[in-house]
Design a protein around this motif. Structure first.
Motif, PDB file in Angstrom:
ATOM      1  N   ALA A   1      -5.686   1.658   5.067  1.00  0.00           N
ATOM      2  CA  ALA A   1      -4.591   0.835   5.592  1.00  0.00           C
ATOM      3  C   ALA A   1      -4.620   0.794   7.114  1.00  0.00           C
ATOM      4  O   ALA A   1      -4.364  -0.249   7.719  1.00  0.00           O
ATOM      5  CB  ALA A   1      -3.255   1.386   5.097  1.00  0.00           C
TER       6      ALA A   1
ATOM      7  N   ASN B   1       0.972   4.393  -2.612  1.00  0.00           N
ATOM      8  CA  ASN B   1       0.924   5.797  -2.173  1.00  0.00           C
ATOM      9  C   ASN B   1       2.062   6.615  -2.776  1.00  0.00           C
ATOM     10  O   ASN B   1       1.873   7.760  -3.177  1.00  0.00           O
ATOM     11  CB  ASN B   1       0.974   5.878  -0.650  1.00  0.00           C
ATOM     12  CG  ASN B   1      -0.303   5.428  -0.003  1.00  0.00           C
ATOM     13  OD1 ASN B   1      -1.346   5.391  -0.635  1.00  0.00           O
ATOM     14  ND2 ASN B   1      -0.222   5.067   1.257  1.00  0.00           N
TER      15      ASN B   1
ATOM     16  N   LEU C   1       0.825  -1.213   0.000  1.00  0.00           N
ATOM     17  CA  LEU C   1       0.000   0.000   0.000  1.00  0.00           C
ATOM     18  C   LEU C   1       0.857   1.261   0.000  1.00  0.00           C
ATOM     19  O   LEU C   1       0.509   2.258  -0.640  1.00  0.00           O
ATOM     20  CB  LEU C   1      -0.943  -0.015   1.201  1.00  0.00           C
ATOM     21  CG  LEU C   1      -2.112  -0.994   1.117  1.00  0.00           C
ATOM     22  CD1 LEU C   1      -2.850  -1.049   2.436  1.00  0.00           C
ATOM     23  CD2 LEU C   1      -3.051  -0.614   0.000  1.00  0.00           C
TER      24      LEU C   1
ATOM     25  N   THR D   1      -6.219   6.087   1.048  1.00  0.00           N
ATOM     26  CA  THR D   1      -5.502   4.814   1.136  1.00  0.00           C
ATOM     27  C   THR D   1      -4.874   4.634   2.518  1.00  0.00           C
ATOM     28  O   THR D   1      -4.877   3.520   3.063  1.00  0.00           O
ATOM     29  CB  THR D   1      -4.408   4.747   0.052  1.00  0.00           C
ATOM     30  OG1 THR D   1      -4.985   5.040  -1.202  1.00  0.00           O
ATOM     31  CG2 THR D   1      -3.762   3.389   0.001  1.00  0.00           C
TER      32      THR D   1
ATOM     33  N   LEU E   1      -6.298  10.887  -2.810  1.00  0.00           N
ATOM     34  CA  LEU E   1      -6.468   9.440  -2.868  1.00  0.00           C
ATOM     35  C   LEU E   1      -5.469   8.737  -1.947  1.00  0.00           C
ATOM     36  O   LEU E   1      -5.782   7.696  -1.359  1.00  0.00           O
ATOM     37  CB  LEU E   1      -6.308   8.948  -4.304  1.00  0.00           C
ATOM     38  CG  LEU E   1      -6.769   7.536  -4.603  1.00  0.00           C
ATOM     39  CD1 LEU E   1      -8.215   7.338  -4.190  1.00  0.00           C
ATOM     40  CD2 LEU E   1      -6.602   7.230  -6.072  1.00  0.00           C
ATOM     41  N   THR E   2      -4.292   9.321  -1.788  1.00  0.00           N
ATOM     42  CA  THR E   2      -3.304   8.774  -0.854  1.00  0.00           C
ATOM     43  C   THR E   2      -3.820   8.843   0.584  1.00  0.00           C
ATOM     44  O   THR E   2      -3.634   7.895   1.361  1.00  0.00           O
ATOM     45  CB  THR E   2      -1.976   9.537  -0.984  1.00  0.00           C
ATOM     46  OG1 THR E   2      -1.469   9.344  -2.295  1.00  0.00           O
ATOM     47  CG2 THR E   2      -0.959   9.051   0.018  1.00  0.00           C
TER      48      THR E   2
END
Length: 125
Positions: free
Chosen positions: A70, A42, A38, A66, A62-63
């Protein structure tokens, strides 16, 4: 900034993560390998966001999503690992094939009040 450098680092991190998921038997190491994959994603998202000079910073947003996913995955994964360790005294992924306890085929669960499992008796004291 050249796009090649973060892309190569991200590909290497992702490859190490895939190797960790496929080769490891310890559940905690598998979770760490998934986190590594993940983080490689990123890194790619942020690198492409900077390279394309996106005014809305879609890659960075979007990071953040994520990272939240996570964190939730790690919380749930560690809770499952702790429960499996508490019940089976091991977290070897290869030996965890089914979710049910070992029972004779066709044997029904004990009716309530007859036999108390060991883990219930231990938790009551």
């Amino acid at each position: 900034m050249h796009l090649l450098y973060p892309a190569v680092v991200s590909a290497l991190l992702f490859s190490v993560g895939v190797y960790g998921v496929l080769a490891r038997r310890n559940a905690i190491l598998v979770l760490m390998a998934v986190e590594l994959m993940l983080n490689a994603v990123n890194l790619n998202l942020v690198a492409f966001d900077v390279f394309w000079r996106d005014r809305l910073h879609g890659g960075q947003v979007l990071t953040l999503f994520t990272i939240v996913i996570a964190a939730a995955e790690v919380g749930l994964g560690l809770a499952i690992v702790l429960l499996v360790y508490r019940n089976r005294q091991m977290i070897d992924v290869d030996r965890l094939r089914d979710l049910a306890e070992d029972r004779a085929p066709g044997k029904a669960l004990d009716p309530p009040g007859e036999a108390t499992p060991d883990w219930v008796a231990e938790g009551a004291s």
